[in-house]
Each structure stands twice: as structure tokens, then as C-alpha cells.
Scaffold this motif. Structure first.
Motif, PDB file in Angstrom:
ATOM      1  N   SER A  71       0.947  -1.398  -0.016  1.00  0.00           N
ATOM      2  CA  SER A  71       0.355  -0.162  -0.146  1.00  0.00           C
ATOM      3  C   SER A  71       1.074   1.368   0.249  1.00  0.00           C
ATOM      4  CB  SER A  71      -1.386   0.130   1.268  1.00  0.00           C
ATOM      5  OG  SER A  71      -0.332   0.061   3.075  1.00  0.00           O
ATOM      6  N   ARG A  72       0.375   2.738  -0.038  1.00  0.00           N
ATOM      7  CA  ARG A  72       0.801   4.127  -0.243  1.00  0.00           C
ATOM      8  C   ARG A  72       0.043   4.570  -0.189  1.00  0.00           C
ATOM      9  NH1 ARG A  72       3.282   4.196  -5.891  1.00  0.00           N
ATOM     10  NH2 ARG A  72       3.699   6.161  -5.405  1.00  0.00           N
ATOM     11  N   ASP A  73       0.941   5.784   0.902  1.00  0.00           N
ATOM     12  CA  ASP A  73       0.089   6.978   0.802  1.00  0.00           C
ATOM     13  C   ASP A  73       0.537   8.130   0.845  1.00  0.00           C
ATOM     14  OD1 ASP A  73      -0.881   9.599   2.734  1.00  0.00           O
ATOM     15  OD2 ASP A  73      -0.926   7.988   4.525  1.00  0.00           O
ATOM     16  N   ASN A  74       0.208   8.597  -0.261  1.00  0.00           N
ATOM     17  CA  ASN A  74       1.199   9.707  -1.616  1.00  0.00           C
ATOM     18  C   ASN A  74       0.975  11.039  -0.266  1.00  0.00           C
ATOM     19  OD1 ASN A  74       1.960   8.036  -3.176  1.00  0.00           O
ATOM     20  ND2 ASN A  74       0.054   8.478  -4.272  1.00  0.00           N
ATOM     21  N   ALA A  75       0.064  10.920   0.323  1.00  0.00           N
ATOM     22  CA  ALA A  75       0.155  12.516   1.491  1.00  0.00           C
ATOM     23  C   ALA A  75       1.564  12.370   1.973  1.00  0.00           C
ATOM     24  CB  ALA A  75      -0.665  12.421   2.400  1.00  0.00           C
ATOM     25  N   LYS A  76       1.643  11.620   2.586  1.00  0.00           N
ATOM     26  CA  LYS A  76       3.525  11.110   3.741  1.00  0.00           C
ATOM     27  C   LYS A  76       4.669  10.578   2.604  1.00  0.00           C
ATOM     28  CE  LYS A  76       0.778   9.597   7.500  1.00  0.00           C
ATOM     29  NZ  LYS A  76       0.039   8.788   8.862  1.00  0.00           N
ATOM     30  N   SER A  77       4.477  10.728   1.684  1.00  0.00           N
ATOM     31  CA  SER A  77       4.926  10.037   0.556  1.00  0.00           C
ATOM     32  C   SER A  77       5.958   8.584   0.803  1.00  0.00           C
ATOM     33  CB  SER A  77       6.570  10.535   0.376  1.00  0.00           C
ATOM     34  OG  SER A  77       5.683  11.485  -0.523  1.00  0.00           O
ATOM     35  N   THR A  78       5.003   7.482   1.219  1.00  0.00           N
ATOM     36  CA  THR A  78       5.697   6.665   1.768  1.00  0.00           C
ATOM     37  C   THR A  78       4.520   5.352   1.537  1.00  0.00           C
ATOM     38  OG1 THR A  78       5.582   8.091   4.145  1.00  0.00           O
ATOM     39  CG2 THR A  78       5.233   5.401   4.493  1.00  0.00           C
ATOM     40  N   MET A  79       5.660   4.569   1.020  1.00  0.00           N
ATOM     41  CA  MET A  79       5.023   2.749   0.346  1.00  0.00           C
ATOM     42  C   MET A  79       4.998   1.741   2.005  1.00  0.00           C
ATOM     43  SD  MET A  79       6.347   0.417  -2.756  1.00  0.00           S
ATOM     44  CE  MET A  79       8.107   0.449  -1.650  1.00  0.00           C
ATOM     45  N   TYR A  80       4.240   0.413   1.847  1.00  0.00           N
ATOM     46  CA  TYR A  80       4.065   0.119   3.440  1.00  0.00           C
ATOM     47  C   TYR A  80       4.068  -1.515   2.422  1.00  0.00           C
ATOM     48  CZ  TYR A  80       2.548   3.896   5.663  1.00  0.00           C
ATOM     49  OH  TYR A  80       3.086   5.408   6.170  1.00  0.00           O
ATOM     50  N   LEU A  81       4.358  -2.688   3.769  1.00  0.00           N
ATOM     51  CA  LEU A  81       4.486  -3.781   2.943  1.00  0.00           C
ATOM     52  C   LEU A  81       3.628  -4.398   4.262  1.00  0.00           C
ATOM     53  CD1 LEU A  81       4.555  -5.429   0.447  1.00  0.00           C
ATOM     54  CD2 LEU A  81       6.918  -6.710   1.909  1.00  0.00           C
ATOM     55  N   GLN A  82       2.915  -4.843   4.854  1.00  0.00           N
ATOM     56  CA  GLN A  82       2.312  -5.618   5.120  1.00  0.00           C
ATOM     57  C   GLN A  82       2.117  -6.776   5.299  1.00  0.00           C
ATOM     58  OE1 GLN A  82       0.385  -4.811   8.237  1.00  0.00           O
ATOM     59  NE2 GLN A  82       0.572  -6.477   8.960  1.00  0.00           N
ATOM     60  N   MET A  83       2.730  -7.806   6.232  1.00  0.00           N
ATOM     61  CA  MET A  83       3.308  -9.178   6.071  1.00  0.00           C
ATOM     62  C   MET A  83       2.888  -9.879   6.506  1.00  0.00           C
ATOM     63  SD  MET A  83       7.438  -8.260   4.922  1.00  0.00           S
ATOM     64  CE  MET A  83       7.497  -7.930   6.741  1.00  0.00           C
ATOM     65  N   ASP A  84       1.852 -11.048   6.608  1.00  0.00           N
ATOM     66  CA  ASP A  84       1.376 -11.194   7.443  1.00  0.00           C
ATOM     67  C   ASP A  84       1.749 -13.067   6.952  1.00  0.00           C
ATOM     68  OD1 ASP A  84      -1.563  -9.914   6.997  1.00  0.00           O
ATOM     69  OD2 ASP A  84      -0.474  -9.724   8.916  1.00  0.00           O
ATOM     70  N   SER A  85       1.252 -13.909   8.146  1.00  0.00           N
ATOM     71  CA  SER A  85       1.073 -15.056   7.858  1.00  0.00           C
ATOM     72  C   SER A  85       2.860 -15.871   7.201  1.00  0.00           C
ATOM     73  CB  SER A  85       0.557 -15.871   6.999  1.00  0.00           C
ATOM     74  OG  SER A  85      -1.348 -15.818   7.458  1.00  0.00           O
ATOM     75  N   LEU A  86       3.763 -15.235   7.915  1.00  0.00           N
ATOM     76  CA  LEU A  86       4.810 -15.345   7.720  1.00  0.00           C
ATOM     77  C   LEU A  86       5.678 -16.507   8.161  1.00  0.00           C
ATOM     78  CD1 LEU A  86       6.286 -11.978   9.130  1.00  0.00           C
ATOM     79  CD2 LEU A  86       6.676 -12.363   7.088  1.00  0.00           C
ATOM     80  N   LYS A  87       6.865 -16.440   6.966  1.00  0.00           N
ATOM     81  CA  LYS A  87       7.282 -17.669   6.470  1.00  0.00           C
ATOM     82  C   LYS A  87       8.796 -18.098   6.864  1.00  0.00           C
ATOM     83  CE  LYS A  87       3.497 -19.704   3.751  1.00  0.00           C
ATOM     84  NZ  LYS A  87       3.515 -20.584   2.007  1.00  0.00           N
TER      85      LYS A  87
END
Length: 116
Positions: A71-87
Motif C-alpha cells: 500500500s502507499r500513502d502519497n500524502a506522506k510519501s510512504t509505501m508499506y508492506l503488510q506481511m502476515d502469515s510469515l514463513k
């Protein structure tokens, strides 16, 4: 100067979750295609996910599809990566990436370790 700074990595048990961030500066973030890559020791750098400038379109590697969310928040100039069920095989240094005029730009990476 293009600058990408990843954060949010750490140690997590299998099945756990982490959320990575990539703070961007030095370019027009809102117009840029952004990507996440990762690299495990002894392996080639692997593409993980990408997101278009508005966030309307996302794509994922088969290995993370259904578990990771970019995902990203252009107002904050930030991109995210939500990682679930990690292996354990998700263990790697995670990098954010963008490209401009055929030049790739990379952050310094953030370490994600999935281990019991």
C-alpha cells in the motif's frame, strides 16, 4: 537526490506479522511506480510486490500472494508492506525500489527474520 529509507523489520515467529515502511524523498512520489524486493543470503534479489502511482493496481509474487499487502500513502510519501502469515522462507533483507529514466533506486534495506 532520490532517497528511500526502509524500516519496520525485525524478528518474528512463523505465522506472525510485520509491517514495513519505505519513506521516500527527492522525487515526485505520487507519480512513481514503487516496488518491494527482498534478498536472502546466497540468493538473488527477488521481486516481491509493486504498486502503481495511485495505488489502484497492485501485483505480487506468487510466493507472497495472499499473505502480503502493499500500500502507499502519497500524502506522506510512504509505501508499506503488510506481511502476515510469515514463513521462515520470508527471511531476507527487504528493499524498496523505484525507477526513473531507466535508473533503479534502492533503499538500504531492513532485515526481516522469521524464526521460532
Amino acid at each position: 537526490q532520490v532517497q528511500l529509507v526502509e524500516s519496520g523489520g525485525g524478528l518474528v515467529q512463523p505465522g506472525g506479522s510485520l509491517k514495513l515502511s519505505c519513506a521516500a524523498s527527492g522525487f515526485t512520489f505520487s507519480s512513481a511506480l514503487m516496488r518491494w524486493y527482498r534478498q536472502a543470503p546466497g540468493k538473488e534479489r527477488e521481486w516481491v510486490a509493486r504498486i502503481t502511482n495511485t495505488g489502484a493496481t497492485t501485483n505480487y509474487a506468487d510466493s507472497v500472494k495472499g499473505r502480503f499487502t502493499i500500500s502507499r500513502d502519497n500524502a506522506k510519501s510512504t509505501m508499506y508492506l503488510q506481511m502476515d502469515s510469515l514463513k521462515p522462507e520470508d527471511t531476507a533483507v527487504y528493499y524498496c525500489n523505484t525507477v526513473s529514466l531507466f535508473t533503479n533506486y534502492w533503499g538500504q534495506g531492513t532485515q526481516v527474520t522469521v524464526s521460532s
